[in-house]
Motif scaffolding. Structure first.
Motif, short mmCIF file in Angstrom:
data_model
loop_
_atom_site.label_atom_id
_atom_site.label_comp_id
_atom_site.label_asym_id
_atom_site.label_seq_id
_atom_site.Cartn_x
_atom_site.Cartn_y
_atom_site.Cartn_z
N ARG A 72 0.88 -1.17 0.00
CA ARG A 72 0.00 0.00 0.00
C ARG A 72 0.91 1.21 0.00
NH1 ARG A 72 -2.94 -3.65 -1.01
NH2 ARG A 72 -4.94 -4.16 -0.06
N VAL A 74 1.25 4.62 0.78
CA VAL A 74 0.45 5.52 1.62
C VAL A 74 1.37 6.40 2.46
CG1 VAL A 74 -1.22 5.59 3.51
CG2 VAL A 74 -1.38 3.76 1.82
N TYR A 93 -6.18 5.64 12.68
CA TYR A 93 -5.10 5.85 11.72
C TYR A 93 -5.68 6.58 10.52
CZ TYR A 93 -2.53 4.22 7.56
OH TYR A 93 -1.89 4.14 6.37
N HIS A 108 -5.59 -8.38 0.01
CA HIS A 108 -5.39 -8.92 1.36
C HIS A 108 -6.66 -8.67 2.18
CE1 HIS A 108 -3.49 -4.88 3.03
NE2 HIS A 108 -4.77 -4.78 2.84
N HIS A 110 -7.84 -8.24 6.61
CA HIS A 110 -7.32 -8.12 7.98
C HIS A 110 -8.45 -7.77 8.94
CE1 HIS A 110 -7.38 -4.01 6.45
NE2 HIS A 110 -6.39 -4.28 5.61
N ARG A 116 -12.31 4.45 2.86
CA ARG A 116 -11.59 5.27 1.87
C ARG A 116 -12.48 6.45 1.55
NH1 ARG A 116 -7.92 1.29 2.46
NH2 ARG A 116 -9.02 -0.68 2.41
N HIS A 149 -9.79 -7.29 -0.05
CA HIS A 149 -9.78 -6.06 -0.86
C HIS A 149 -8.46 -5.86 -1.56
CE1 HIS A 149 -8.50 -5.10 3.25
NE2 HIS A 149 -7.79 -4.09 2.78
N HIS A 151 -6.88 -2.91 -4.73
CA HIS A 151 -7.18 -1.65 -5.41
C HIS A 151 -6.51 -1.65 -6.77
CE1 HIS A 151 -8.14 -0.45 -1.30
NE2 HIS A 151 -6.88 -0.56 -0.94
N LEU A 165 -8.49 3.99 9.19
CA LEU A 165 -8.54 2.64 9.75
C LEU A 165 -8.50 2.68 11.28
CD1 LEU A 165 -6.72 2.28 6.91
CD2 LEU A 165 -6.74 -0.08 7.67
N ILE A 167 -6.53 0.90 13.09
CA ILE A 167 -5.27 0.18 13.40
C ILE A 167 -4.89 0.32 14.89
CG2 ILE A 167 -2.76 0.24 13.00
CD1 ILE A 167 -3.41 0.68 9.99
O1 GTQ Z 1 -5.68 -0.31 1.63
O2 GTQ Z 1 -5.73 -2.13 2.76
O3 GTQ Z 1 -3.59 3.01 4.61
O4 GTQ Z 1 -4.21 -2.39 4.83
C1 GTQ Z 1 -3.18 0.97 5.71
C2 GTQ Z 1 -3.35 -0.40 5.77
C3 GTQ Z 1 -4.43 1.04 3.67
C4 GTQ Z 1 -5.39 -0.97 2.63
C5 GTQ Z 1 -3.73 1.67 4.67
C6 GTQ Z 1 -4.06 -1.05 4.78
C7 GTQ Z 1 -4.61 -0.32 3.72
#
Ligand code: GTQ
Length: 350
Positions: A72, A74, A93, A108, A110, A116, A149, A151, A165, A167
């Motif tokens: 990812r 990010v 997060y 993946h 989790h 989003r 998911h 992208h 998230l 997290i």
């Molecule tokens: O798009 O699955 O910003 O798993 C941090 C962890 C995005 C994602 C993030 C993630 C994702």
């Protein structure tokens, strides 16, 4: 008993602490007031990220690492009061994700819940359990807990969205589980938009029928801007305005009428030009995105100028007022959902 606060008492107490510490024992009375606060006093600070600045760094990252290599790609919006914690407020997060034309971010799932909120670009997708949500500016897309998911961006332009998230919440509970799908991309098993048709219009497939295919507790995952903006603007045209919120609509989970996900609430607001909201505090830690318009956020008397796509975080119990110089549309997410479940949520309107 030794005289309170005497030197002798201090020396003997310190000696006691030193003897206990290796055995995992420490005195409550040294820390009680920092543990049980009379009211929230967040280590997180109020902060604004200007979109133009974030975008510049994100595009530079785009030149250096692919979405696939990064898994990812990010930039974390890390609260300056929570350095090293990858947190925007203690429980949540936020990150800004970039998918360049032709790229994919592999599949993946989790235990963390994700949302989003699209900032830029039109036509990239998030696939949720085999169904694409085609993402348009200011759409809200969810990937609830343990739903697969990935992208991808088949368009000619960069796609950028804000990830929100839980997290840090999942970390608090030591409950992180994650896995990669063997394939990079989940097979498309359902046509795009199918879930919106089935669950997104105050209808749902009859329970027990074959058509009821989504997870019962989290069926819906796409809240298009086109719909929510229309609803917000039309409501605002006829409604009495709330003095502390402006016009506000919350996104709900149609399964139970509750928050969009168990740990995250989300809502939108319209504050008409010239309007200033009355002071309000709430115990949830929030992240706001400016969708349209201009104005200011007055937080504890400090003024933050707001322009399109700016992101601000307002941790628990900061007093906030919004003032709109042009019609201001805001998106926000927060940990209110968690706090309500734990009987913690509180707000105070002056
Ligand atoms: O798009 O699955 O910003 O798993 C941090 C962890 C995005 C994602 C993030 C993630 C994702």
């Amino acid at each position: 008993m030794l005289a309170a606060g005497s030197n002798e008492q201090q020396v003997l107490l310190q000696d006691l602490y030193d003897r206990m510490a290796p055995e995992g024992l420490t005195p409550l009375w040294e820390v009680l007031h920092a543990l049980v606060l009379n009211e929230p006093s967040s280590p997180a600070v109020v902060h604004k990220w200007s979109y133009a600045r974030m975008r510049e760094y994100l595009m530079l990252a785009g030149d250096l690492i692919s979405a696939e290599q990064a898994e990812r790609r990010v930039l974390i919006l890390e609260n300056p009061g929570l350095v090293g914690q990858s947190a925007v407020v203690p429980s949540l997060y936020a990150g800004l994700q970039l998918i360049l034309p032709g790229e994919i971010a592999p599949c993946h799932r989790h235990t963390q819940c994700a949302l989003r909120f699209v900032m830029e670009g039109d036509g990239a997708y998030t696939t949720v359990d085999g169904e694409k949500a085609i993402m348009r500016p200011f759409d809200l897309v969810l990937t609830p807990n343990m739903q697969w998911h990935d992208h991808g961006n088949p368009t000619q332009k960069p796609m950028i969205w804000l990830d929100g998230l839980d997290i840090p919440t999942v970390r608090l509970f030591d409950a992180s589980f994650a896995e990669r799908l063997a394939e990079k991309v989940h097979p498309e098993t359902v046509p795009a938009g199918d879930t919106l048709n089935r669950y997104g219009a105050n209808l749902r497939p009859l329970k027990g029928s074959k058509a009821d295919r989504r997870p019962a507790s989290q069926p819906l995952f796409h809240y298009p801007f086109q719909q929510w903006r229309h609803n917000l603007v039309e409501m605002a045209a006829n409604a009495d305005i709330d003095p502390h919120l402006g016009h506000a609509l919350e996104f709900i989970n149609p399964a139970d009428g509750g928050s969009v996900m168990p740990t995250i609430s989300a809502h939108v607001r319209l504050i008409p030009a010239g309007f200033e909201t009355a002071p309000r505090r709430s115990s949830d830690g929030s992240v706001f995105v400016v969708v349209e318009g201009e104005g200011t956020a007055l937080v504890n008397g400090e003024e933050l100028r707001l322009s399109e796509r700016d992101v601000i975080t307002i941790p628990s119990w900061n007093e906030v007022r919004f003032a709109a110089s042009q019609d201001l549309i805001l998106f926000a997410f927060s940990d209110k959902a968690s706090q309500e479940k734990l009987n913690l949520y509180k707000e105070h309107c002056a």
